[in-house]
Scaffold this active site. Structure first.
Site, PDB file in Angstrom:
ATOM      1  N   PRO A 122      -4.748  -9.915  -2.093  1.00  0.00           N
ATOM      2  CA  PRO A 122      -3.580  -9.839  -2.975  1.00  0.00           C
ATOM      3  C   PRO A 122      -2.329  -9.202  -2.372  1.00  0.00           C
ATOM      4  O   PRO A 122      -1.909  -8.106  -2.769  1.00  0.00           O
ATOM      5  CB  PRO A 122      -4.105  -9.018  -4.149  1.00  0.00           C
ATOM      6  N   CYS A 123      -1.680  -9.905  -1.480  1.00  0.00           N
ATOM      7  CA  CYS A 123      -0.434  -9.400  -0.895  1.00  0.00           C
ATOM      8  C   CYS A 123       0.674  -9.304  -1.941  1.00  0.00           C
ATOM      9  O   CYS A 123       1.644  -8.572  -1.747  1.00  0.00           O
ATOM     10  CB  CYS A 123      -0.008 -10.250   0.290  1.00  0.00           C
TER      11      CYS A 123
END
Length: 162
Positions: A122-123
């Site tokens: 989850p950037c």
């Protein structure tokens, strides 16, 4: 690689797996001239987890991953991203400090941009030092949608509204 397309509110996602696990998530769907594969166990699991995530479930992704490429620093950043809990955020500076390079916030941004498995790694949960939405390889509008989805689910869960 075997590919499947997953429909999402941020546009279709192309999801690729190899013999080990998910190795790529691509915005815009499956690349042109690539044949969608019949779902095997890993493709089906990735599709299920992503579908549930976009339906508003607090999904902890458990599908196996196959992280390809990247420098040692980038892989360290991706491991830190993967550890960010659902609906929480970190700053680029916090991630830089967590990988032992406290002055490397910009390099963290570059590593986020090179993340081969966005959403699952989850950037989108990484924000600027002032909490503002900055930088996202999929476009800031997608980052905003993902963070709003997670915030809504978290609020519903915490206040028993869901």
């Amino acid at each position: 690689m075997r590919w499947v397309e997953v429909q999402a509110p941020i546009d279709a996602l192309g999801v690729a797996v190899d013999e080990t696990g998910v190795c790529r998530v691509q915005f815009g769907g499956v690349p042109p001239n690539v044949t969608v594969s019949p779902p095997d166990e890993v493709l089906a699991r990735a599709t299920d987890e992503l579908t549930r995530y976009f339906a508003g479930e607090d999904v902890a992704f458990t599908v196996p991953l196959s992280v390809r490429g990247g420098s040692e620093f980038e892989r360290a950043v991706w491991r830190q991203l993967y550890a960010i809990p659902y609906a929480e955020m970190r700053t680029y500076g916090q991630i830089a400090a967590a990988v032992g390079e406290p002055d490397a916030a910009r390099a963290v941004g570059t590593a986020c941009n090179r993340n081969p498995i966005p959403v699952i790694i989850p950037c989108h949960r990484v924000v600027g030092a002032d909490g503002k939405l900055v930088g996202f390889g999929g476009g800031l509008w997608r980052k905003k949608v993902l963070l709003e989805l997670e915030a809504r689910v978290r609020i519903e869960r915490e206040f028993g509204l869901g």
